[in-house]
Design a protein around this motif. Sequence first.
Motif, PDB file in Angstrom:
ATOM      1  N   VAL A  14     -47.007 -13.670 -13.377  1.00 23.36           N
ATOM      2  CA  VAL A  14     -46.486 -12.825 -14.445  1.00 23.36           C
ATOM      3  C   VAL A  14     -46.096 -11.456 -13.901  1.00 23.36           C
ATOM      4  O   VAL A  14     -45.007 -10.937 -14.206  1.00 23.36           O
ATOM      5  N   GLU A  15     -46.962 -10.859 -13.084  1.00 21.81           N
ATOM      6  CA  GLU A  15     -46.677  -9.527 -12.545  1.00 21.81           C
ATOM      7  C   GLU A  15     -45.399  -9.546 -11.713  1.00 21.81           C
ATOM      8  O   GLU A  15     -44.561  -8.632 -11.814  1.00 21.81           O
ATOM      9  N   ALA A  16     -45.234 -10.564 -10.899  1.00 22.04           N
ATOM     10  CA  ALA A  16     -44.032 -10.662 -10.067  1.00 22.04           C
ATOM     11  C   ALA A  16     -42.780 -10.814 -10.928  1.00 22.04           C
ATOM     12  O   ALA A  16     -41.747 -10.179 -10.664  1.00 22.04           O
ATOM     13  N   ALA A  17     -42.876 -11.638 -11.970  1.00 19.20           N
ATOM     14  CA  ALA A  17     -41.718 -11.863 -12.844  1.00 19.20           C
ATOM     15  C   ALA A  17     -41.385 -10.607 -13.652  1.00 19.20           C
ATOM     16  O   ALA A  17     -40.204 -10.298 -13.871  1.00 19.20           O
ATOM     17  N   THR A  41     -46.028  -1.194 -16.175  1.00 20.65           N
ATOM     18  CA  THR A  41     -46.769  -1.385 -14.927  1.00 20.65           C
ATOM     19  C   THR A  41     -48.108  -0.649 -14.871  1.00 20.65           C
ATOM     20  O   THR A  41     -48.830  -0.781 -13.882  1.00 20.65           O
ATOM     21  N   THR A  42     -48.453   0.094 -15.911  1.00 19.86           N
ATOM     22  CA  THR A  42     -49.703   0.870 -15.859  1.00 19.86           C
ATOM     23  C   THR A  42     -50.829   0.153 -16.593  1.00 19.86           C
ATOM     24  O   THR A  42     -51.436   0.688 -17.515  1.00 19.86           O
ATOM     25  N   GLY A  43     -51.108  -1.050 -16.179  1.00 21.47           N
ATOM     26  CA  GLY A  43     -52.226  -1.790 -16.765  1.00 21.47           C
ATOM     27  C   GLY A  43     -51.770  -2.873 -17.716  1.00 21.47           C
ATOM     28  O   GLY A  43     -50.587  -3.161 -17.860  1.00 21.47           O
ATOM     29  N   GLY A  44     -52.736  -3.461 -18.400  1.00 21.73           N
ATOM     30  CA  GLY A  44     -52.443  -4.563 -19.309  1.00 21.73           C
ATOM     31  C   GLY A  44     -53.101  -5.837 -18.822  1.00 21.73           C
ATOM     32  O   GLY A  44     -53.058  -6.156 -17.630  1.00 21.73           O
ATOM     33  N   VAL A  71     -42.302 -13.490 -19.713  1.00 20.67           N
ATOM     34  CA  VAL A  71     -41.822 -12.122 -19.491  1.00 20.67           C
ATOM     35  C   VAL A  71     -41.417 -11.487 -20.809  1.00 20.67           C
ATOM     36  O   VAL A  71     -41.765 -10.330 -21.102  1.00 20.67           O
ATOM     37  N   ALA A  72     -40.690 -12.227 -21.625  1.00 19.27           N
ATOM     38  CA  ALA A  72     -40.202 -11.687 -22.899  1.00 19.27           C
ATOM     39  C   ALA A  72     -41.348 -11.279 -23.808  1.00 19.27           C
ATOM     40  O   ALA A  72     -41.309 -10.211 -24.435  1.00 19.27           O
ATOM     41  N   ILE A  73     -42.385 -12.099 -23.899  1.00 17.93           N
ATOM     42  CA  ILE A  73     -43.482 -11.792 -24.820  1.00 17.93           C
ATOM     43  C   ILE A  73     -44.232 -10.552 -24.366  1.00 17.93           C
ATOM     44  O   ILE A  73     -44.678  -9.742 -25.185  1.00 17.93           O
ATOM     45  N   GLU A  74     -44.343 -10.350 -23.042  1.00 16.59           N
ATOM     46  CA  GLU A  74     -45.049  -9.156 -22.559  1.00 16.59           C
ATOM     47  C   GLU A  74     -44.200  -7.896 -22.735  1.00 16.59           C
ATOM     48  O   GLU A  74     -44.734  -6.835 -23.072  1.00 16.59           O
TER      49      GLU A  74
END
Length: 281
Positions: A14-17, A41-44, A71-74
Amino acid sequence: MDADAYFETCRARVEAALLAALPPEGRRPARLTEAIRYSVTTGGKRVRPMLCLAAAEAAGGIWSDAVPPAVAIELLHTYTLVHDDLPCMDNDLLRRGIPTVHAKFGEAMAVLCGDALQACAFGALTCGSAVNPARVTRWVCELAHAAGPGGVVGGQVEDVADAATPDPATVAFVHQHKTADLFRAALRMGAIGGNATEVQIEQLGRFGNHLGLAFQIVDDLLDAGSPDAADELSCLKIWSPAEARQEVEHHTAEAIKALTDLPGPTEPLRHMATRLATRVI
């Protein structure tokens, strides 16, 4: 299966995408780009996108086919947090221990950052070298329904209006639409990516819905001692802590029940449901 290791892998994916989906550093207008990247990018915990990937595999598909909706939902969830923190909403200056977007970049930039994130969320659904138009159409419909007036925005309206003195119907409405709808959409969109049948999409949607309701009740329990708790809508204004914990147990059990007879691995989803519930028990 080591469910913790499974979700660590999901999180890395997820982080990479997410990084790949964000505008590159320095893109004009640079201030907006900086705010967007900061907000994402600051947490989650990345719970919703991880569940989206896991849903695709639980439906018998492959995780990579659910990357666009993950990606869309995040991105959409991040937009809701940016706007939720605004002075006209909850007026929060900190999130995850660091300044909120409006505290760091100003109110106008936070509004525009949230607007941009929402657009980026829908754009993410169309990315990829082998876009399936029928699948994208379903993803867009799911996300739009969960995000709009019948979803998160509607829940936020009722939250702002009745936070101080909620009744049971209002608490149920806000919990459903401000929180559970996005969980439900994450699971349904992942299932669609995994080529699930309609029955399986409904099953995974039920799992997500019950999980989202349990998640929000747990958040209310965890927030009970905060300085702002008296001014925020909470189920603890209508239930005792013991009653709230009973509701968490009920929704967790119903979520796990919904996973019966799915063709792919469901242990990660069961594990996540139990893990989220036991944050307070």
